[in-house]
Each structure stands twice: as C-alpha cells, then as structure tokens.
Design a protein around this motif. Structure first.
Motif, short mmCIF file in Angstrom:
data_model
loop_
_atom_site.label_atom_id
_atom_site.label_comp_id
_atom_site.label_asym_id
_atom_site.label_seq_id
_atom_site.Cartn_x
_atom_site.Cartn_y
_atom_site.Cartn_z
N HIS A 129 15.82 1.81 4.32
CA HIS A 129 15.35 3.05 3.71
C HIS A 129 14.45 2.78 2.50
N PHE A 130 14.72 1.71 1.76
CA PHE A 130 14.04 1.47 0.48
C PHE A 130 13.06 0.31 0.52
N ASN A 131 13.16 -0.56 1.50
CA ASN A 131 12.41 -1.81 1.55
C ASN A 131 10.93 -1.64 1.20
N ASP A 132 10.27 -0.65 1.79
CA ASP A 132 8.83 -0.49 1.63
C ASP A 132 8.44 0.45 0.49
N VAL A 133 9.42 1.09 -0.12
CA VAL A 133 9.13 2.11 -1.13
C VAL A 133 8.37 1.55 -2.33
N PRO A 134 8.79 0.43 -2.94
CA PRO A 134 8.04 -0.06 -4.09
C PRO A 134 6.58 -0.37 -3.76
N TYR A 135 6.33 -0.98 -2.61
CA TYR A 135 4.95 -1.26 -2.22
C TYR A 135 4.16 0.03 -2.05
N LEU A 136 4.74 1.01 -1.36
CA LEU A 136 4.06 2.27 -1.12
C LEU A 136 3.78 3.01 -2.42
N LEU A 153 16.12 -0.19 -9.41
CA LEU A 153 15.48 -1.11 -8.46
C LEU A 153 13.96 -0.98 -8.56
N GLY A 154 13.46 0.24 -8.73
CA GLY A 154 12.02 0.41 -8.91
C GLY A 154 11.51 -0.35 -10.12
N LEU A 155 12.25 -0.30 -11.22
CA LEU A 155 11.88 -1.07 -12.41
C LEU A 155 11.86 -2.56 -12.10
N ALA A 156 12.84 -3.02 -11.31
CA ALA A 156 12.92 -4.44 -10.96
C ALA A 156 11.69 -4.88 -10.18
N TYR A 157 11.10 -3.97 -9.42
CA TYR A 157 9.89 -4.29 -8.67
C TYR A 157 8.62 -4.12 -9.50
N GLY A 199 27.90 -0.27 -3.73
CA GLY A 199 27.62 -0.59 -5.12
C GLY A 199 26.42 0.17 -5.66
N VAL A 200 26.33 0.19 -6.98
CA VAL A 200 25.23 0.86 -7.67
C VAL A 200 24.64 -0.09 -8.69
N ARG A 201 23.46 0.23 -9.15
CA ARG A 201 22.80 -0.56 -10.18
C ARG A 201 22.72 0.31 -11.45
N HIS A 202 23.51 -0.07 -12.45
CA HIS A 202 23.57 0.69 -13.69
C HIS A 202 22.50 0.25 -14.69
N SER A 203 21.85 -0.84 -14.38
CA SER A 203 20.77 -1.33 -15.23
C SER A 203 19.79 -2.09 -14.35
N GLN A 204 18.67 -2.46 -14.91
CA GLN A 204 17.64 -3.14 -14.13
C GLN A 204 18.12 -4.52 -13.72
N PRO A 205 18.17 -4.82 -12.41
CA PRO A 205 18.58 -6.14 -11.94
C PRO A 205 17.36 -7.06 -11.81
#
Length: 333
Positions: A129-136, A153-157, A199-205
């Motif tokens: 669902h998310f794999n291509d989202v940052p590139y797009l 996750l967006g910040l991480a990318y 799981g969730v990401r509470h901060s930038q990984p």
C-alpha cells in the motif's frame, strides 16, 4: 459458482438508480488470469459532474491499479488511493514469503502511469500500500494523507513535513469540487487472528530497507464525495468498526476481499453499516506480485474468496450491483 449471465463487465454508468452493472468472475482460475472482457463490452462514456459552485468539474473516472490502489480523476484533478505499482516478488504467493525482501520502486512502470496527483490517501503502511507513495509524492508534489506512522515514514524518506498530513479518522476535508472523509478502520486478521507486521512509528525511523520495515501502523478508510457526483468509499483491508461507518451511506463501496474467516460476519456487518451501497467493487483479490496487465492474475484461494464475497453481497444486499474491476479501465459512476 458464479452465474456468468448475471454480470456484464465494464458497462457501468451512474444515473439516478446507478444502473445495473456487474462482471463475471466465472472465468477466474487458480494461478490464472481473470477472464478477459468481451470485445463488445466497451466502457460507457463519462458523464460530466457539476460542482456545487455551479462550475463543471469535468469527467470523473476511477481506475483500479490492483490491490486496493486507485487513480481518481475529477476533471483535471487527480487523487490516488494506496498506489502500489511496483508489484515485486516477495514469495508471498509462492508459499515462500521473505520478510527481508528489499524494498524497490519500479520507476519505469510508475512514470508512464502517473503524470500528476494532488492528494495521496494511504489506508495503512504495509508495503503493498505504501511502497510507492514516497516516490510518487516526491515526483508529483502531492500531499500524503495517512496515520502518524505514514507521517513518520514519509519523513524517513525525506519528504518535507508540509507535504505530510496526519489524520486519525473523523476529519472531513474540503477540496472544492470534492471532499474526503477519513474513517478510523481496522486491518484484516490472519489465520492466527493476528496482523502481519504489526506496530506503529511514534517518531521518525531510519529510512526503510526491507518490507518488514513498513508496519501496518493503524488502518484508515476514506470516502470521496464528488460535488454533483457519487460518494465512493475505499477500504484497504478487510475488517471494520461498523460504528465508525454510520451515516456514510456511499453510492459505491470499494470492498477488500476477506483474507481469512477470522473476522465474524464481515460482509453482513459491512453492508449494513454502509447502508447497502448501490454498487460494490471487490478489491485486494489479485496476485499483486505479477505485472499490472489485464486480465488480472488470481490464485485459487483468492478466487474462492472473491466468489464468497460476491455471493455474500448478493445474499445480504440483493439490490447492490457487483463490479469486478480490470486494471487501468476507466469506470464512471
């Protein structure tokens, strides 16, 4: 078995009653493509949609991109839902799933299909669902709506914070010729009544490297209501909190095929909660590790789940029409 005579692939146009339109899945076979549409069953021309302001927003079309992915064109404006086009092999459909599969983005596949987007709606952050989202998002400048996990996750990318819009459910966002309502939802359960990569990401990984680095991160659903046009509900996983769906009453519901039987009364509860939509479009039933070409490839177990979904909809919501989509085909509701 599905009755081939009850379905007519692609003939689909929204009118006052959202006319009868559905599609045969009778040709689906284990490990084989879905039956191709007859050559004479061409899509019906789009009808213009009038905006609430009196301006015409232009033709509105919905194109399925496999899994729960969609491209929605509202005049010259484009919204993407869970756009996963890279579709690489993780062994999932071969019985040899590799959690350490490296993430990859098939830019040669994506670039010809995506010339623009203003908003990307993410139901959850699993790789399919998310794999291509940052590139797009980087390519188009689109805003990304999703959970706090999607934000981090967006910040991480490397996406700018101003391009990332965290939502929780309950928001109704106004874009002029259409609105987006965010719905807090639930992810599908596996045979152990659990969730893959919880799981969730509470901060930038750190920047994700493998598919296991993209957890579920909570799940959302969305309803797009086009001014003067249809209200369309989008799911990315096959579970629900029906209390969160009260009052949505969409014209069209993009319904995820149940992954297992772990969720009780999935279809009856969903149809009742959505006030028995006029049109139901099954999604997330294809083999999303095969190329995005028609006819879609469907495995035996997924074919059976698709048939079960259609049968259940026909039983509990007999006035609903069922449309099994093909890739890239423009549907006009």
């Amino acid at each position: 078995m599905l009755d081939n005579h009850s379905y007519d692939r692609r003939r689909f146009l929204r009118d006052a009653a959202i006319g009868a339109a559905a599609v045969s899945a009778g040709g689906l076979a284990a490990g084989a493509p879905a039956q191709a549409a007859p050559a004479t069953a061409a899509p019906v021309a789009a009808a213009p949609v009038a905006a609430a302001t009196g301006r015409r927003s232009g033709a509105v079309s919905f194109r399925w991109w496999g899994t729960s992915g969609w491209r929605i064109d509202i005049g010259d404006r484009t919204v993407l839902v869970d756009p996963y086009l890279s579709r690489y092999d993780t062994g999932l459909f071969k019985g040899a799933f590799r959690e350490d599969t490296p993430l990859e983005v098939a830019t040669d596949v994506i670039d010809p299909l995506v010339d623009r987007a203003e908003n990307i709606l993410v139901t959850h952050t699993h790789w399919d669902h998310f794999n291509d989202v940052p590139y797009l998002a980087g390519r188009t400048g689109a805003r990304v709506f999703g959970t706090l996990t999607a934000h981090h996750l967006g910040l991480a990318y490397g996406l700018p914070a101003g391009q990332l819009v965290p939502v929780k459910g309950g928001e109704v966002l106004d874009f002029g010729t259409y609105t987006v309502e965010v719905v807090s939802s639930l992810h599908s359960r596996n045979k152990s009544w659990s969730v893959a990569f919880p799981g969730v990401r509470h901060s930038q990984p750190p920047k994700p490297v493998t598919i296991a680095d993209l957890p579920e991160g909570d799940t959302l659903a969305y309803q797009i209501r086009v001014a003067g046009g249809p209200a369309v509900f989008f799911m990315g996983a096959s579970d629900l909190n029906e209390r969160n769906l009260a009052g949505l009453a969409p014209d069209v519901a993009m319904v995820a095929s149940a992954a297992t039987t772990s969720t009780a009364d999935y279809v009856p509860r969903l149809m009742a909660a959505l006030d028995y939509p006029k049109v139901v479009v099954p999604v997330h039933w294809d083999n999303f590790e095969t190329p995005l070409t028609n006819p879609p490839v469907v495995e035996k177990t997924d074919r059976e789940r698709l048939e079960d979904l259609i049968t259940a909809v026909q039983r509990v919501s007999p006035r609903s029409r069922v449309l099994v989509p093909e890739y890239h085909t423009a549907y006009h509701f």
